[in-house]
Design a protein around this motif. Structure first.
Motif, PDB file in Angstrom:
ATOM      1  N   ARG A  56       0.836  -1.208   0.000  1.00  0.00           N
ATOM      2  CA  ARG A  56       0.000   0.000   0.000  1.00  0.00           C
ATOM      3  C   ARG A  56       0.872   1.259   0.000  1.00  0.00           C
ATOM      4  O   ARG A  56       0.611   2.206  -0.738  1.00  0.00           O
ATOM      5  CB  ARG A  56      -0.917   0.001   1.230  1.00  0.00           C
ATOM      6  CG  ARG A  56      -1.790   1.253   1.320  1.00  0.00           C
ATOM      7  CD  ARG A  56      -2.557   1.309   2.642  1.00  0.00           C
ATOM      8  NE  ARG A  56      -3.339   2.533   2.739  1.00  0.00           N
ATOM      9  CZ  ARG A  56      -4.607   2.644   2.359  1.00  0.00           C
ATOM     10  NH1 ARG A  56      -5.263   1.609   1.907  1.00  0.00           N
ATOM     11  NH2 ARG A  56      -5.230   3.804   2.456  1.00  0.00           N
ATOM     12  N   ALA A  57       1.901   1.240   0.880  1.00  0.00           N
ATOM     13  CA  ALA A  57       2.761   2.429   0.978  1.00  0.00           C
ATOM     14  C   ALA A  57       3.394   2.734  -0.386  1.00  0.00           C
ATOM     15  O   ALA A  57       3.470   3.887  -0.806  1.00  0.00           O
ATOM     16  CB  ALA A  57       3.826   2.208   2.051  1.00  0.00           C
ATOM     17  N   LEU A  58       3.824   1.673  -1.083  1.00  0.00           N
ATOM     18  CA  LEU A  58       4.406   1.865  -2.422  1.00  0.00           C
ATOM     19  C   LEU A  58       3.353   2.347  -3.411  1.00  0.00           C
ATOM     20  O   LEU A  58       3.576   3.293  -4.174  1.00  0.00           O
ATOM     21  CB  LEU A  58       4.956   0.539  -2.940  1.00  0.00           C
ATOM     22  CG  LEU A  58       6.308   0.100  -2.409  1.00  0.00           C
ATOM     23  CD1 LEU A  58       6.583  -1.333  -2.868  1.00  0.00           C
ATOM     24  CD2 LEU A  58       7.388   1.039  -2.938  1.00  0.00           C
ATOM     25  N   LEU A  59       2.200   1.678  -3.411  1.00  0.00           N
ATOM     26  CA  LEU A  59       1.161   1.973  -4.405  1.00  0.00           C
ATOM     27  C   LEU A  59       0.633   3.397  -4.281  1.00  0.00           C
ATOM     28  O   LEU A  59       0.284   4.029  -5.282  1.00  0.00           O
ATOM     29  CB  LEU A  59       0.000   0.979  -4.239  1.00  0.00           C
ATOM     30  CG  LEU A  59       0.253  -0.402  -4.848  1.00  0.00           C
ATOM     31  CD1 LEU A  59      -0.679  -1.450  -4.262  1.00  0.00           C
ATOM     32  CD2 LEU A  59       0.065  -0.322  -6.368  1.00  0.00           C
ATOM     33  N   LEU A  60       0.539   3.906  -3.051  1.00  0.00           N
ATOM     34  CA  LEU A  60      -0.036   5.230  -2.858  1.00  0.00           C
ATOM     35  C   LEU A  60       0.989   6.351  -3.030  1.00  0.00           C
ATOM     36  O   LEU A  60       0.639   7.524  -2.952  1.00  0.00           O
ATOM     37  CB  LEU A  60      -0.702   5.337  -1.474  1.00  0.00           C
ATOM     38  CG  LEU A  60      -2.199   5.003  -1.449  1.00  0.00           C
ATOM     39  CD1 LEU A  60      -2.509   3.676  -2.082  1.00  0.00           C
ATOM     40  CD2 LEU A  60      -2.770   5.085  -0.051  1.00  0.00           C
ATOM     41  N   ASP A  61       2.260   5.954  -3.252  1.00  0.00           N
ATOM     42  CA  ASP A  61       3.288   6.991  -3.306  1.00  0.00           C
ATOM     43  C   ASP A  61       4.152   6.923  -4.564  1.00  0.00           C
ATOM     44  O   ASP A  61       4.360   7.938  -5.238  1.00  0.00           O
ATOM     45  CB  ASP A  61       4.166   6.842  -2.047  1.00  0.00           C
ATOM     46  CG  ASP A  61       5.163   7.971  -1.951  1.00  0.00           C
ATOM     47  OD1 ASP A  61       4.765   9.120  -2.208  1.00  0.00           O
ATOM     48  OD2 ASP A  61       6.342   7.703  -1.646  1.00  0.00           O
ATOM     49  N   ALA A  62       4.616   5.713  -4.908  1.00  0.00           N
ATOM     50  CA  ALA A  62       5.612   5.606  -5.980  1.00  0.00           C
ATOM     51  C   ALA A  62       4.955   5.621  -7.360  1.00  0.00           C
ATOM     52  O   ALA A  62       4.009   4.880  -7.597  1.00  0.00           O
ATOM     53  CB  ALA A  62       6.398   4.306  -5.802  1.00  0.00           C
ATOM     54  N   PRO A  63       5.484   6.459  -8.279  1.00  0.00           N
ATOM     55  CA  PRO A  63       4.991   6.390  -9.655  1.00  0.00           C
ATOM     56  C   PRO A  63       5.389   5.044 -10.253  1.00  0.00           C
ATOM     57  O   PRO A  63       6.484   4.549  -9.987  1.00  0.00           O
ATOM     58  CB  PRO A  63       5.745   7.522 -10.370  1.00  0.00           C
ATOM     59  CG  PRO A  63       6.491   8.269  -9.332  1.00  0.00           C
ATOM     60  CD  PRO A  63       6.575   7.421  -8.116  1.00  0.00           C
ATOM     61  N   MET A  64       4.505   4.423 -11.020  1.00  0.00           N
ATOM     62  CA  MET A  64       4.832   3.123 -11.623  1.00  0.00           C
ATOM     63  C   MET A  64       3.989   2.884 -12.859  1.00  0.00           C
ATOM     64  O   MET A  64       2.966   3.521 -13.063  1.00  0.00           O
ATOM     65  CB  MET A  64       4.646   1.985 -10.611  1.00  0.00           C
ATOM     66  CG  MET A  64       3.221   1.831 -10.117  1.00  0.00           C
ATOM     67  SD  MET A  64       3.063   0.555  -8.848  1.00  0.00           S
ATOM     68  CE  MET A  64       3.785   1.359  -7.411  1.00  0.00           C
ATOM     69  N   ASN A  65       4.449   1.940 -13.665  1.00  0.00           N
ATOM     70  CA  ASN A  65       3.734   1.491 -14.841  1.00  0.00           C
ATOM     71  C   ASN A  65       2.335   1.003 -14.431  1.00  0.00           C
ATOM     72  O   ASN A  65       2.160   0.405 -13.375  1.00  0.00           O
ATOM     73  CB  ASN A  65       4.580   0.355 -15.442  1.00  0.00           C
ATOM     74  CG  ASN A  65       3.879  -0.382 -16.532  1.00  0.00           C
ATOM     75  OD1 ASN A  65       3.128  -1.313 -16.257  1.00  0.00           O
ATOM     76  ND2 ASN A  65       4.114   0.005 -17.755  1.00  0.00           N
ATOM     77  N   LEU A  66       1.358   1.257 -15.299  1.00  0.00           N
ATOM     78  CA  LEU A  66      -0.025   0.912 -14.973  1.00  0.00           C
ATOM     79  C   LEU A  66      -0.223  -0.581 -14.699  1.00  0.00           C
ATOM     80  O   LEU A  66      -0.932  -0.977 -13.780  1.00  0.00           O
ATOM     81  CB  LEU A  66      -0.932   1.372 -16.126  1.00  0.00           C
ATOM     82  CG  LEU A  66      -2.388   0.944 -16.098  1.00  0.00           C
ATOM     83  CD1 LEU A  66      -3.050   1.343 -14.788  1.00  0.00           C
ATOM     84  CD2 LEU A  66      -3.132   1.552 -17.286  1.00  0.00           C
ATOM     85  N   GLN A 108      -7.834   1.426 -11.884  1.00  0.00           N
ATOM     86  CA  GLN A 108      -6.860   1.017 -12.905  1.00  0.00           C
ATOM     87  C   GLN A 108      -7.558   0.845 -14.267  1.00  0.00           C
ATOM     88  O   GLN A 108      -6.982   1.145 -15.305  1.00  0.00           O
ATOM     89  CB  GLN A 108      -6.167  -0.288 -12.493  1.00  0.00           C
ATOM     90  CG  GLN A 108      -5.055  -0.110 -11.451  1.00  0.00           C
ATOM     91  CD  GLN A 108      -5.547   0.353 -10.094  1.00  0.00           C
ATOM     92  OE1 GLN A 108      -6.452  -0.257  -9.525  1.00  0.00           O
ATOM     93  NE2 GLN A 108      -4.986   1.437  -9.590  1.00  0.00           N
ATOM     94  N   GLY A 109      -8.814   0.364 -14.255  1.00  0.00           N
ATOM     95  CA  GLY A 109      -9.552   0.172 -15.498  1.00  0.00           C
ATOM     96  C   GLY A 109     -10.164   1.476 -15.989  1.00  0.00           C
ATOM     97  O   GLY A 109      -9.693   2.090 -16.936  1.00  0.00           O
ATOM     98  N   GLY A 110     -11.232   1.916 -15.337  1.00  0.00           N
ATOM     99  CA  GLY A 110     -11.941   3.125 -15.773  1.00  0.00           C
ATOM    100  C   GLY A 110     -11.058   4.350 -15.766  1.00  0.00           C
ATOM    101  O   GLY A 110     -10.973   5.092 -16.755  1.00  0.00           O
TER     102      GLY A 110
END
Ligand code: TYD
Length: 212
Positions: A56-66, A108-110
């Motif tokens: 969660r900490a990564l997902l809510l902060d780090a920019p990443m490929n979709l 991620q979809g819509g």
């Protein structure tokens, strides 16, 4: 019952700023009071396990490929199901999760445009059960409101995370995908008009009869 498990699975969904967090703990307490012999497990996504909270900490902060983002959401979900949700439902408990797979389809979809077919695959992989069913919530509260109202509410509270920084157009697309899913599965979804005051919404939630 979607899962054929003895427990009952509820999720809360909505775009950021819809107000679901205001009600979720109170709703958990309401069920504890109403069903004193049933355990109520409160959890959230992404998160819900030590590994999931790190993701969660990564997902809510780090920019990443979709696609990386979607895979990590579902990796956290796999762990969450294995460690928390499935054991609790097998033991007959009530599980209340702040977000679940509808959020992946909506965000991620819509919102970000990942193909819904890929998300369907991930859902089947991560939530598929040996009897061929999918582990899904029995009931999903969708807090629905226009993106512009949610944006105004968000700006009053706290520093935005990665998703909360997205623009109005993104949140409108997220909202439309949530609404599309609600329309496709009306027996699972309970639509909450989140433009109303918290008091009125709470009255609505309290009056809802749930068949556990
Ligand atoms: P949220 O549930 O709104 O928590 P908080 O109230 O602490 O901000 O934040 C989680 C964010 O993660 C939210 O912006 C939606 C996003 N998200 C996805 O994009 N996909 C998912 O599959 C899940 C579960 C969440």
């Amino acid at each position: 019952m979607t899962t054929h498990l003895p427990g009952y699975f509820i999720s809360f969904e909505g775009i950021d700023g819809a107000g679901k967090s205001t009600h979720i703990d109170a709703f958990g307490q309401l069920l504890k009071d109403r069903y004193p012999d049933r355990d109520v497990v409160m959890t959230r996504e992404p998160g819900g396990t030590p590994l999931g909270e790190q993701l969660r900490a990564l997902l809510l902060d780090a920019p990443m490929n979709l696609e990386t983002e979607a895979l990590l959401m579902f990796a956290a979900r796999r762990e969450h199901i294995a460690q928390v949700i499935e054991p609790a439902l097998s033991a007959g408990k009530i599980v209340i999760s702040d977000r679940f797979t509808d959020a992946s389809f909506a965000y991620q979809g819509g919102g970000r445009g990942l193909s819904l077919e890929k998300l369907d695959h991930l859902e089947r992989w991560v939530q598929g059960r040996s009897d061929g069913s999918l582990l899904k919530p029995d009931l999903t509260f969708l807090f629905d409101l226009p993106g512009s109202i949610a944006e105004a509410r968000r700006s009053k509270v706290r520093a935005p995370d990665k998703f909360e920084q997205m623009d109005l157009n993104f949140f409108e697309k997220v909202r439309q995908e949530y609404l599309r899913r609600a329309k496709a599965d009306p027996s699972r979804f309970y639509l909450v008009d989140a433009t109303r005051t918290p008091e009125v919404i709470w009255g609505d939630l309290q009056s809802l009869e749930i068949q556990l």
